[in-house]
Design a protein around this motif. Structure first.
Motif, short mmCIF file in Angstrom:
data_model
loop_
_atom_site.label_atom_id
_atom_site.label_comp_id
_atom_site.label_asym_id
_atom_site.label_seq_id
_atom_site.Cartn_x
_atom_site.Cartn_y
_atom_site.Cartn_z
N ASP A 64 0.74 -1.27 -0.11
CA ASP A 64 0.11 0.09 -0.08
C ASP A 64 0.89 1.43 -0.11
O ASP A 64 0.51 2.36 -0.69
CB ASP A 64 -0.92 0.02 1.14
CG ASP A 64 -2.10 -1.02 1.10
OD1 ASP A 64 -2.20 -1.52 0.11
OD2 ASP A 64 -2.60 -1.31 2.11
N LEU A 65 2.00 1.22 0.55
CA LEU A 65 2.88 2.41 0.90
C LEU A 65 3.56 2.72 -0.43
O LEU A 65 3.58 3.79 -1.06
CB LEU A 65 3.90 2.20 1.82
CG LEU A 65 3.36 2.23 3.30
CD1 LEU A 65 4.57 1.61 4.17
CD2 LEU A 65 2.91 3.58 3.80
N SER A 66 3.79 1.70 -1.24
CA SER A 66 4.33 1.74 -2.68
C SER A 66 3.28 2.02 -3.73
O SER A 66 3.92 3.33 -4.17
CB SER A 66 4.87 0.26 -3.14
OG SER A 66 5.42 0.32 -4.39
N GLU A 106 9.26 8.30 5.67
CA GLU A 106 7.97 8.31 6.11
C GLU A 106 7.22 6.93 6.26
O GLU A 106 6.65 6.67 7.06
CB GLU A 106 6.79 9.27 5.31
CG GLU A 106 5.48 9.51 6.00
CD GLU A 106 5.46 10.24 6.98
OE1 GLU A 106 4.46 10.22 7.70
OE2 GLU A 106 6.57 10.75 7.44
N ALA A 107 7.77 6.07 5.04
CA ALA A 107 7.29 4.52 5.24
C ALA A 107 7.76 4.01 6.61
O ALA A 107 6.92 3.31 7.27
CB ALA A 107 7.73 3.93 3.95
N VAL A 108 9.11 4.32 6.89
CA VAL A 108 9.51 3.53 8.04
C VAL A 108 8.82 4.16 9.37
O VAL A 108 8.29 3.47 10.25
CB VAL A 108 10.97 3.96 8.20
CG1 VAL A 108 11.48 3.88 9.81
CG2 VAL A 108 11.83 3.24 7.37
N ARG A 109 8.17 5.53 9.45
CA ARG A 109 7.46 6.03 10.59
C ARG A 109 6.10 5.28 10.69
O ARG A 109 5.87 4.84 11.39
CB ARG A 109 7.34 7.42 10.35
CG ARG A 109 8.36 8.32 10.83
CD ARG A 109 8.17 9.81 11.08
NE ARG A 109 9.09 10.69 10.90
CZ ARG A 109 9.74 11.33 10.05
NH1 ARG A 109 9.66 10.84 9.02
NH2 ARG A 109 10.90 11.99 10.26
N GLU A 147 12.02 -2.85 -0.23
CA GLU A 147 10.84 -3.75 -0.39
C GLU A 147 9.64 -3.09 -1.13
O GLU A 147 9.06 -3.38 -1.48
CB GLU A 147 10.17 -3.91 1.25
CG GLU A 147 11.04 -4.94 2.01
CD GLU A 147 11.01 -6.27 1.41
OE1 GLU A 147 10.06 -6.72 0.70
OE2 GLU A 147 12.08 -7.11 1.27
N LEU A 148 9.85 -1.37 -1.06
CA LEU A 148 8.99 -0.62 -1.62
C LEU A 148 9.08 -0.89 -3.11
O LEU A 148 8.13 -0.83 -3.87
CB LEU A 148 9.10 0.77 -1.20
CG LEU A 148 8.62 1.03 0.00
CD1 LEU A 148 9.24 2.64 0.39
CD2 LEU A 148 7.24 1.20 0.38
#
Length: 367
Positions: free
Chosen positions: A65-67, A75-78, A363-364
């Motif tokens: 979903d983040l991708s 921001e993905a890590v947060r 991973e993204l």
């Protein structure tokens, strides 16, 4: 539940798990540890998250979903880490409620690359506090010189803080001063002091690792006889310093307004030297009003064969002072040891954070 762990809890030691992962949460393993191993809190750090992201597929749906959304890696890590912390906080919420907010706590660390930048640390602490939005959260702020005013400001804002990476007695006293100042400012700002909580994470095993290396380099029988003694002595004297503050008029004034003590938390309690008992930093640091945060391997060992025969801190202050004096006499430079450990601690967490960023970035791209 292990009778040994029950005894530890009865002696006033809160057992927290030094680990978190999406897999542990979705399988119900954390809930099992709360039920069966008397775990009443969770701590995390960049290394723990880097390890969690590198194993299994628990994060795949969120990464996808983040991708799709095109979220940048920072921001993905947060979003990934706060998701786990929020989930863990909800699992531990019954513990938080039944202990009146003493335990049931979950910690998340600010980006360790900010450890030497006060204003950015404060801004990140505020952002994480808002994102997780749970009363049983702790924001972990490192006890660097630049971290001290950040600790004060976060507490003044009503943010509960887990002060991490404490190695020296002098720095610990500075941490307690920063904590007291933060509470005083929180009171001036109208915050309910009973809702502003803190622990101080005093690192243990790494002290032995560094000092033992130096003792072995000296190599005399007197030096070798001191191996494995420094870390426990250092932690015991930290608790003596904590008791001094608890007896101060400054603390008593805050306590009268509902403030909670900043409990000492024994961190880095996994034993590094296989020649030592694998429960050394559990058995030798039993005293009421403390937290011991354990890797699962150490928690399992403690449940099986830890020795719990009463307080192993307060009766041994003189012995601890004698140990530290003997180390000094034999040529151990304590100030240099703790500086090296703090610098290495920041560097290791920075490296783990970068590894975490790289893992998420890869991973993204695959998602």
């Amino acid at each position: 539940m292990s009778e040994i762990l029950r005894k530890l809890s009865a002696h006033g030691v809160s057992l927290w798990l030094d680990d978190i992962s999406r897999e542990r949460l979705r399988t119900g393993n954390l809930a099992e540890l709360i039920r069966d191993k008397n775990v009443v809190g969770v701590t995390s750090n960049p290394t723990i998250f880097a390890n969690a992201l590198s194993k299994g597929d628990a994060y795949a749906p969120q990464l996808h979903d983040l991708s799709v959304r095109g979220v940048d890696v920072g921001e993905a890590v947060r979003l990934i880490t706060t998701f786990d912390i929020r989930w863990a906080a909800d699992v531990l919420r019954p513990v938080y409620d039944t202990t009146g907010g003493l335990d049931g706590r979950v910690s998340i660390e600010v980006d360790p690359r900010l450890a030497r930048e006060t204003d950015k640390t404060v801004a990140e602490a505020r952002a994480l506090w808002w994102m997780v939005d749970r009363p049983n959260l702790y924001i972990k702020i490192p006890a660097t010189l630049e971290g001290l005013p950040a600790i004060t400001q976060a507490l003044a804002d009503g943010i509960s803080v887990n002060v991490t990476l404490i190695f020296s007695l002098e720095r610990y006293r500075q941490v307690m001063d920063a904590w007291l100042t933060g509470l005083e400012r929180a009171a001036q700002a109208g915050h309910d002091l009973s809702a502003v909580s803190s622990v101080a994470s005093f690192f243990v095993s790494r002290v032995d690792s560094e000092i033992d290396k130096r003792l072995e380099a000296i190599g005399t029988p007197e030096a070798l006889a001191l191996r494995g003694k420094a870390a426990v002595a250092n932690a015991r004297l930290a608790f003596a310093a904590f008791e001094d503050v608890m007896a101060s008029e400054r603390w008593q004034a805050l306590a009268a307004r509902g403030a909670r003590p900043q409990r000492p938390l024994w961190a880095s309690t996994g034993v590094k030297n296989p020649d030592y008992s694998d429960t050394l930093y559990v058995d030798e640091l039993v005293t009421a009003g403390t937290v011991n945060t354990l890797p699962e391997k150490t928690l399992t060992a403690a449940a099986d064969h830890s020795s719990v025969d009463g307080d192993t801190v307060r009766p041994f202050y003189e012995q601890a002072w004698n140990t530290m004096a003997a180390l000094r006499e034999i040529g151990i430079d304590y100030d240099d040891v703790v500086k090296v450990l703090e610098d290495e601690g920041v560097e290791k967490f920075e490296a783990s954070w970068i590894e975490l960023l790289d893992t998420v970035a890869a991973e993204l791209k695959k998602a």
